[in-house]
Motif scaffolding. Structure first.
Motif, PDB file in Angstrom:
ATOM      1  N   GLY A 149      -1.152   3.481  -3.474  1.00  0.00           N
ATOM      2  CA  GLY A 149      -2.311   4.269  -3.875  1.00  0.00           C
ATOM      3  C   GLY A 149      -3.625   3.553  -3.639  1.00  0.00           C
ATOM      4  N   PHE A 150      -3.691   2.294  -4.029  1.00  0.00           N
ATOM      5  CA  PHE A 150      -4.922   1.519  -3.901  1.00  0.00           C
ATOM      6  C   PHE A 150      -5.292   1.308  -2.440  1.00  0.00           C
ATOM      7  N   SER A 151      -4.296   0.980  -1.616  1.00  0.00           N
ATOM      8  CA  SER A 151      -4.584   0.680  -0.211  1.00  0.00           C
ATOM      9  C   SER A 151      -5.018   1.920   0.555  1.00  0.00           C
ATOM     10  N   VAL A 152      -4.402   3.052   0.299  1.00  0.00           N
ATOM     11  CA  VAL A 152      -4.789   4.289   0.993  1.00  0.00           C
ATOM     12  C   VAL A 152      -6.159   4.754   0.513  1.00  0.00           C
ATOM     13  N   PHE A 153      -6.432   4.626  -0.780  1.00  0.00           N
ATOM     14  CA  PHE A 153      -7.752   5.006  -1.291  1.00  0.00           C
ATOM     15  C   PHE A 153      -8.848   4.190  -0.609  1.00  0.00           C
ATOM     16  N   LEU A 154      -8.606   2.897  -0.423  1.00  0.00           N
ATOM     17  CA  LEU A 154      -9.602   2.048   0.232  1.00  0.00           C
ATOM     18  C   LEU A 154      -9.550   2.173   1.751  1.00  0.00           C
ATOM     19  N   GLY A 155      -8.461   2.739   2.282  1.00  0.00           N
ATOM     20  CA  GLY A 155      -8.326   2.891   3.727  1.00  0.00           C
ATOM     21  C   GLY A 155      -8.090   1.579   4.450  1.00  0.00           C
ATOM     22  N   ILE A 156      -7.398   0.619   3.782  1.00  0.00           N
ATOM     23  CA  ILE A 156      -7.295  -0.728   4.345  1.00  0.00           C
ATOM     24  C   ILE A 156      -5.884  -1.148   4.710  1.00  0.00           C
ATOM     25  N   GLY A 157      -4.882  -0.326   4.349  1.00  0.00           N
ATOM     26  CA  GLY A 157      -3.528  -0.789   4.591  1.00  0.00           C
ATOM     27  C   GLY A 157      -3.002  -1.642   3.461  1.00  0.00           C
ATOM     28  N   GLY A 158      -3.875  -2.400   2.817  1.00  0.00           N
ATOM     29  CA  GLY A 158      -3.491  -3.120   1.604  1.00  0.00           C
ATOM     30  C   GLY A 158      -2.936  -4.505   1.781  1.00  0.00           C
ATOM     31  N   GLY A 159      -2.907  -5.024   3.003  1.00  0.00           N
ATOM     32  CA  GLY A 159      -2.247  -6.286   3.293  1.00  0.00           C
ATOM     33  C   GLY A 159      -2.522  -7.443   2.361  1.00  0.00           C
ATOM     34  N   PRO A 160      -3.794  -7.875   2.183  1.00  0.00           N
ATOM     35  CA  PRO A 160      -4.057  -9.059   1.354  1.00  0.00           C
ATOM     36  C   PRO A 160      -3.546  -8.911  -0.072  1.00  0.00           C
ATOM     37  N   LYS A 175       5.447 -15.962   4.155  1.00  0.00           N
ATOM     38  CA  LYS A 175       5.988 -15.253   5.315  1.00  0.00           C
ATOM     39  C   LYS A 175       6.929 -14.133   4.886  1.00  0.00           C
ATOM     40  N   GLU A 176       7.697 -14.352   3.824  1.00  0.00           N
ATOM     41  CA  GLU A 176       8.540 -13.284   3.287  1.00  0.00           C
ATOM     42  C   GLU A 176       7.677 -12.151   2.743  1.00  0.00           C
ATOM     43  N   ALA A 177       6.610 -12.516   2.008  1.00  0.00           N
ATOM     44  CA  ALA A 177       5.718 -11.508   1.439  1.00  0.00           C
ATOM     45  C   ALA A 177       5.053 -10.675   2.521  1.00  0.00           C
ATOM     46  N   ILE A 178       4.693 -11.326   3.626  1.00  0.00           N
ATOM     47  CA  ILE A 178       4.069 -10.610   4.744  1.00  0.00           C
ATOM     48  C   ILE A 178       5.020  -9.559   5.312  1.00  0.00           C
ATOM     49  N   SER A 179       6.297  -9.918   5.435  1.00  0.00           N
ATOM     50  CA  SER A 179       7.280  -8.986   5.982  1.00  0.00           C
ATOM     51  C   SER A 179       7.456  -7.774   5.075  1.00  0.00           C
ATOM     52  N   TYR A 180       7.528  -8.006   3.762  1.00  0.00           N
ATOM     53  CA  TYR A 180       7.648  -6.896   2.815  1.00  0.00           C
ATOM     54  C   TYR A 180       6.353  -6.084   2.760  1.00  0.00           C
ATOM     55  N   SER A 181       5.233  -6.770   2.908  1.00  0.00           N
ATOM     56  CA  SER A 181       3.937  -6.081   2.906  1.00  0.00           C
ATOM     57  C   SER A 181       3.852  -5.089   4.060  1.00  0.00           C
ATOM     58  N   ILE A 182       4.304  -5.509   5.221  1.00  0.00           N
ATOM     59  CA  ILE A 182       4.275  -4.628   6.394  1.00  0.00           C
ATOM     60  C   ILE A 182       5.091  -3.363   6.136  1.00  0.00           C
ATOM     61  N   ALA A 183       6.268  -3.534   5.508  1.00  0.00           N
ATOM     62  CA  ALA A 183       7.107  -2.375   5.193  1.00  0.00           C
ATOM     63  C   ALA A 183       6.394  -1.449   4.206  1.00  0.00           C
ATOM     64  N   THR A 184       5.748  -2.037   3.207  1.00  0.00           N
ATOM     65  CA  THR A 184       5.027  -1.252   2.205  1.00  0.00           C
ATOM     66  C   THR A 184       3.878  -0.470   2.839  1.00  0.00           C
ATOM     67  N   VAL A 185       3.109  -1.158   3.674  1.00  0.00           N
ATOM     68  CA  VAL A 185       1.976  -0.533   4.358  1.00  0.00           C
ATOM     69  C   VAL A 185       2.449   0.621   5.233  1.00  0.00           C
ATOM     70  N   PHE A 186       3.536   0.405   5.937  1.00  0.00           N
ATOM     71  CA  PHE A 186       4.082   1.430   6.829  1.00  0.00           C
ATOM     72  C   PHE A 186       4.377   2.720   6.063  1.00  0.00           C
ATOM     73  N   PHE A 187       5.063   2.600   4.927  1.00  0.00           N
ATOM     74  CA  PHE A 187       5.448   3.797   4.185  1.00  0.00           C
ATOM     75  C   PHE A 187       4.262   4.455   3.484  1.00  0.00           C
ATOM     76  N   SER A 188       3.293   3.668   3.053  1.00  0.00           N
ATOM     77  CA  SER A 188       2.124   4.282   2.412  1.00  0.00           C
ATOM     78  C   SER A 188       1.334   5.129   3.406  1.00  0.00           C
ATOM     79  N   GLN A 189       1.326   4.711   4.672  1.00  0.00           N
ATOM     80  CA  GLN A 189       0.589   5.464   5.693  1.00  0.00           C
ATOM     81  C   GLN A 189       1.308   6.747   6.091  1.00  0.00           C
ATOM     82  N   ILE A 190       2.635   6.801   5.912  1.00  0.00           N
ATOM     83  CA  ILE A 190       3.370   8.036   6.185  1.00  0.00           C
ATOM     84  C   ILE A 190       2.810   9.169   5.323  1.00  0.00           C
ATOM     85  N   SER A 191       2.546   8.860   4.049  1.00  0.00           N
ATOM     86  CA  SER A 191       1.995   9.874   3.139  1.00  0.00           C
ATOM     87  C   SER A 191       0.641  10.362   3.620  1.00  0.00           C
TER      88      SER A 191
END
Length: 260
Positions: A149-160, A175-191
């Protein structure tokens, strides 16, 4: 010329997104605001296209290289991100329809600046801050809901923010967090993209800019993921902190321009 400029911005952003977990959108959104060629809604859409494509490339490469995703965490966070992404897009459109665009950009920039300051504070003191290993399904879902929700509202993907919270709440390496972050960002953008398609608004956007975003993000996602797997956790962490600091200055600039 504008197409080339967008391509360069999206390529660099996708490299850093896949390399340092910045989601790409943090850089794309900020720099496209500076360029000022499109309005806030259009910038949000093209940013989402770039983030989505970068996510596909990065996840596919991680999967091929055998990255050991925890199915429980990635599934619950991703589902939460899907729901959060829809809520974030709804909140953004409500705000954009009720106030001046410049104010919306300023609000986004201020919220992002606060987030980046908190992230930098955490990075400087993380050895003294308690870390957790969240295992409860509802809490994991809530993490995804908030991040999406926060990342889409800001339009940033949310990575940091994604990377920092995942290190803090799940005790991942960066590096593990980055990999999970990418998955999270991907699904938030689907919405977000799905809401545009279902509302019949896809025709409001330029096919050429979508292609530019897609091609640049494919190349950037591939390069960034390859670099991430070759560099050490320490090096990736330093790159992450430097980029967050640079983005903080851009946020201050965008806040000033939005309030003029």
């Amino acid at each position: 010329m504008i197409y080339l400029l967008y391509a360069v911005v999206m390529f660099i952003a996708s490299v850093t997104g896949a390399l340092a977990g910045l989601g790409g959108g943090v850089i794309i959104k900020q720099l496209l605001d500076v360029i000022g060629y499109h309005n806030a809604v259009e910038i949000g859409f093209y940013t989402s296209v770039a983030i989505f494509v970068m996510g596909i490339v990065a996840i596919a490469k991680l999967y091929r290289n055998g990255f050991p995703f925890d199915i429980k965490i990635v599934s619950l966070v991703s589902i939460g991100s899907l729901v959060g992404g829809y809520l974030g897009q709804t909140a953004f459109m409500t705000l954009i329809n009720s106030t001046k665009e410049g104010y919306v950009k300023a609000i986004q920039a201020v919220l992002l600046a606060i987030t980046l300051i908190l992230i930098l504070y955490y990075e400087r003191r993380k050895d003294k801050i308690r870390h957790y290993q969240v295992k409860q399904p509802l809490l994991i879902f809530a993490v995804g809901l908030f991040l999406g929700g926060f990342s889409v509202f800001l339009g940033i993907g949310g990575g940091p923010l994604n990377v920092t919270l995942m290190v803090l709440l799940f005790s991942f390496t960066i590096k593990e967090a980055i990999s999970y972050s990418i998955a999270t960002v991907f699904f938030s953008q689907i919405s977000k993209l799905g809401s545009v398609v279902l509302a019949g608004e896809l025709g409001n956007y330029s096919v050429t800019f979508m292609i530019v975003a897609g091609v640049a993000s494919v190349a950037g996602g591939y390069v960034g993921t390859a670099l991430n797997q070759k560099l050490s956790n320490k090096t990736v962490s330093v790159i992450f902190q430097v980029l967050v600091l640079l983005l903080l200055f851009v946020s201050f600039y965008n806040t000033y321009m939005g309030l003029r």
